[in-house]
Design a protein around this motif. Structure first.
Motif, PDB file in Angstrom:
ATOM      1  N   MET A 220       0.765  -1.371   0.185  1.00  0.00           N
ATOM      2  CA  MET A 220       0.130  -0.129   0.315  1.00  0.00           C
ATOM      3  C   MET A 220       0.610   1.196  -0.606  1.00  0.00           C
ATOM      4  N   LEU A 221       0.443   2.060  -0.976  1.00  0.00           N
ATOM      5  CA  LEU A 221       1.602   3.696  -1.237  1.00  0.00           C
ATOM      6  C   LEU A 221       1.274   4.108   0.457  1.00  0.00           C
ATOM      7  N   PHE A 222       0.257   4.327   1.392  1.00  0.00           N
ATOM      8  CA  PHE A 222       1.021   4.660   2.475  1.00  0.00           C
ATOM      9  C   PHE A 222       1.183   4.721   3.473  1.00  0.00           C
ATOM     10  N   ARG A 223       2.431   3.599   3.553  1.00  0.00           N
ATOM     11  CA  ARG A 223       2.062   3.036   4.764  1.00  0.00           C
ATOM     12  C   ARG A 223       2.795   3.419   5.471  1.00  0.00           C
ATOM     13  N   LYS A 224       3.731   4.912   4.934  1.00  0.00           N
ATOM     14  CA  LYS A 224       4.646   5.705   6.001  1.00  0.00           C
ATOM     15  C   LYS A 224       4.310   6.750   5.642  1.00  0.00           C
ATOM     16  N   THR A 225       3.503   7.458   5.729  1.00  0.00           N
ATOM     17  CA  THR A 225       3.391   8.960   5.217  1.00  0.00           C
ATOM     18  C   THR A 225       3.120  10.015   6.418  1.00  0.00           C
ATOM     19  N   ARG A 226       3.731  10.988   6.345  1.00  0.00           N
ATOM     20  CA  ARG A 226       4.017  11.868   7.024  1.00  0.00           C
ATOM     21  C   ARG A 226       3.709  13.503   6.030  1.00  0.00           C
TER      22      ARG A 226
ATOM     23  N   ASP B 173      10.247   6.430   2.713  1.00  0.00           N
ATOM     24  CA  ASP B 173       8.998   7.006   2.647  1.00  0.00           C
ATOM     25  C   ASP B 173       8.151   7.580   2.008  1.00  0.00           C
ATOM     26  N   VAL B 174       6.955   7.345   2.071  1.00  0.00           N
ATOM     27  CA  VAL B 174       5.577   8.171   1.307  1.00  0.00           C
ATOM     28  C   VAL B 174       5.278   9.315   2.383  1.00  0.00           C
ATOM     29  N   THR B 175       5.003  10.573   1.756  1.00  0.00           N
ATOM     30  CA  THR B 175       4.483  11.989   2.312  1.00  0.00           C
ATOM     31  C   THR B 175       3.380  12.726   1.870  1.00  0.00           C
ATOM     32  N   VAL B 176       2.804  13.237   1.355  1.00  0.00           N
ATOM     33  CA  VAL B 176       2.154  14.096   1.247  1.00  0.00           C
ATOM     34  C   VAL B 176       2.251  15.750   1.596  1.00  0.00           C
ATOM     35  N   LEU B 177       2.691  15.828   0.007  1.00  0.00           N
ATOM     36  CA  LEU B 177       3.777  17.416   0.057  1.00  0.00           C
ATOM     37  C   LEU B 177       2.904  18.207  -0.318  1.00  0.00           C
TER      38      LEU B 177
ATOM     39  N   GLY C 229      12.456   9.757  -7.399  1.00  0.00           N
ATOM     40  CA  GLY C 229      11.096   8.763  -6.291  1.00  0.00           C
ATOM     41  C   GLY C 229       9.609   9.737  -7.290  1.00  0.00           C
ATOM     42  N   LYS C 230       8.700   8.574  -6.343  1.00  0.00           N
ATOM     43  CA  LYS C 230       7.581   8.325  -7.786  1.00  0.00           C
ATOM     44  C   LYS C 230       6.346   9.570  -6.756  1.00  0.00           C
ATOM     45  N   ALA C 231       5.752  10.518  -7.736  1.00  0.00           N
ATOM     46  CA  ALA C 231       4.711  11.687  -7.529  1.00  0.00           C
ATOM     47  C   ALA C 231       3.161  10.875  -8.215  1.00  0.00           C
ATOM     48  N   SER C 232       2.777  11.332  -7.128  1.00  0.00           N
ATOM     49  CA  SER C 232       0.930  11.012  -7.669  1.00  0.00           C
ATOM     50  C   SER C 232       0.087  11.807  -6.959  1.00  0.00           C
TER      51      SER C 232
ATOM     52  N   VAL D 257      -0.852  15.539  -3.260  1.00  0.00           N
ATOM     53  CA  VAL D 257       0.119  15.959  -4.344  1.00  0.00           C
ATOM     54  C   VAL D 257       1.270  14.848  -3.189  1.00  0.00           C
ATOM     55  N   VAL D 258       1.391  13.946  -3.664  1.00  0.00           N
ATOM     56  CA  VAL D 258       2.071  12.474  -2.765  1.00  0.00           C
ATOM     57  C   VAL D 258       2.966  11.978  -3.819  1.00  0.00           C
ATOM     58  N   TYR D 259       4.337  11.861  -2.079  1.00  0.00           N
ATOM     59  CA  TYR D 259       5.958  11.371  -3.243  1.00  0.00           C
ATOM     60  C   TYR D 259       6.889  10.535  -2.505  1.00  0.00           C
ATOM     61  N   ALA D 260       6.712   9.619  -3.450  1.00  0.00           N
ATOM     62  CA  ALA D 260       7.597   8.467  -2.255  1.00  0.00           C
ATOM     63  C   ALA D 260       8.653   8.333  -2.873  1.00  0.00           C
ATOM     64  N   ALA D 261       9.580   8.802  -1.750  1.00  0.00           N
ATOM     65  CA  ALA D 261      11.043   8.541  -2.140  1.00  0.00           C
ATOM     66  C   ALA D 261      11.776   7.082  -1.647  1.00  0.00           C
ATOM     67  N   ASP D 262      12.659   6.419  -3.006  1.00  0.00           N
ATOM     68  CA  ASP D 262      12.830   6.052  -3.213  1.00  0.00           C
ATOM     69  C   ASP D 262      14.616   5.539  -3.157  1.00  0.00           C
ATOM     70  N   GLN D 263      15.362   6.635  -3.323  1.00  0.00           N
ATOM     71  CA  GLN D 263      16.928   6.305  -3.608  1.00  0.00           C
ATOM     72  C   GLN D 263      16.758   7.923  -3.371  1.00  0.00           C
ATOM     73  N   PRO D 264      18.472   7.673  -2.346  1.00  0.00           N
ATOM     74  CA  PRO D 264      19.099   8.761  -1.783  1.00  0.00           C
ATOM     75  C   PRO D 264      19.217   9.968  -2.700  1.00  0.00           C
ATOM     76  N   GLY D 265      19.688  11.433  -2.701  1.00  0.00           N
ATOM     77  CA  GLY D 265      19.497  12.438  -3.021  1.00  0.00           C
ATOM     78  C   GLY D 265      18.705  13.163  -3.087  1.00  0.00           C
ATOM     79  N   ALA D 266      18.951  14.732  -4.108  1.00  0.00           N
ATOM     80  CA  ALA D 266      18.108  16.076  -3.524  1.00  0.00           C
ATOM     81  C   ALA D 266      17.011  15.071  -5.110  1.00  0.00           C
ATOM     82  N   ASP D 267      15.734  15.170  -4.670  1.00  0.00           N
ATOM     83  CA  ASP D 267      15.104  15.596  -6.189  1.00  0.00           C
ATOM     84  C   ASP D 267      13.738  16.591  -5.237  1.00  0.00           C
ATOM     85  N   THR D 268      13.596  16.735  -7.006  1.00  0.00           N
ATOM     86  CA  THR D 268      12.519  17.948  -7.447  1.00  0.00           C
ATOM     87  C   THR D 268      11.752  17.841  -7.872  1.00  0.00           C
ATOM     88  N   LEU D 269       9.752  18.084  -8.039  1.00  0.00           N
ATOM     89  CA  LEU D 269       9.613  18.300  -9.048  1.00  0.00           C
ATOM     90  C   LEU D 269       8.435  19.159  -9.225  1.00  0.00           C
ATOM     91  N   ALA D 270       7.721  19.761  -9.294  1.00  0.00           N
ATOM     92  CA  ALA D 270       6.648  20.831  -9.455  1.00  0.00           C
ATOM     93  C   ALA D 270       5.255  20.274  -9.662  1.00  0.00           C
TER      94      ALA D 270
END
Length: 131
Positions: free
Chosen positions: A1-7, A34-38, A66-69, A93-106
């Motif tokens: 489930m996508l929302f297992r760790k939501t902050r 981590d998965v979070t609501v942006l 990561g992935k955004a949905s 806007v939900v973001y799922a962090a996959d890999q370490p580093g700085a990620d940007t989305l719009a």
């Protein structure tokens, strides 16, 4: 489930009876997995507190690490003002962090109210390795 760790990181809500403030670019730190609501958006008509259809949200720049949905759900309006705690449809806007580093989305948010029109937002997210 996508929302297992939501902050939740921030919540943006606009009413038709008030001017909107621009949401600043977001910089947050997460861990891989981590998965979070942006952001969460709703629209409510201030004159009679009528909850309108959730604003249309579109990802305009996909993240690379990561992935955004976009998730449609139901929530409550803010806890202040005449229309406090009103049940409203919400776009998130939900973001799922996959890999370490700085990620940007719009993304952009299109409101029914022509005065609000279309607003554009972005986020930069620091992702640390999972422990």
């Amino acid at each position: 489930m996508l929302f297992r760790k939501t902050r939740p990181l921030f919540f943006a809500a606009l009413t038709l009876m008030a001017l909107t403030a621009h949401t600043p670019a977001l910089a947050q730190n997460l861990k891989s997995g981590d998965v979070t609501v942006l952001a969460s958006y709703y629209e409510i008509r201030g004159s009679d507190c009528l909850a309108l259809r959730a604003p249309r949200v579109v990802i305009t720049q996909n993240p690379t690490l990561g992935k955004a949905s976009i998730v449609q759900t139901r929530g409550q309006s803010s806890d202040s003002g005449r229309c406090a705690y009103k049940a409203v449809p919400v776009s998130q806007v939900v973001y799922a962090a996959d890999q370490p580093g700085a990620d940007t989305l719009a993304w952009e948010v299109k409101y029914q109210n022509k005065t609000l029109g279309t607003r554009r937002y972005s986020a930069t997210i620091g992702v640390a390795p999972a422990r």
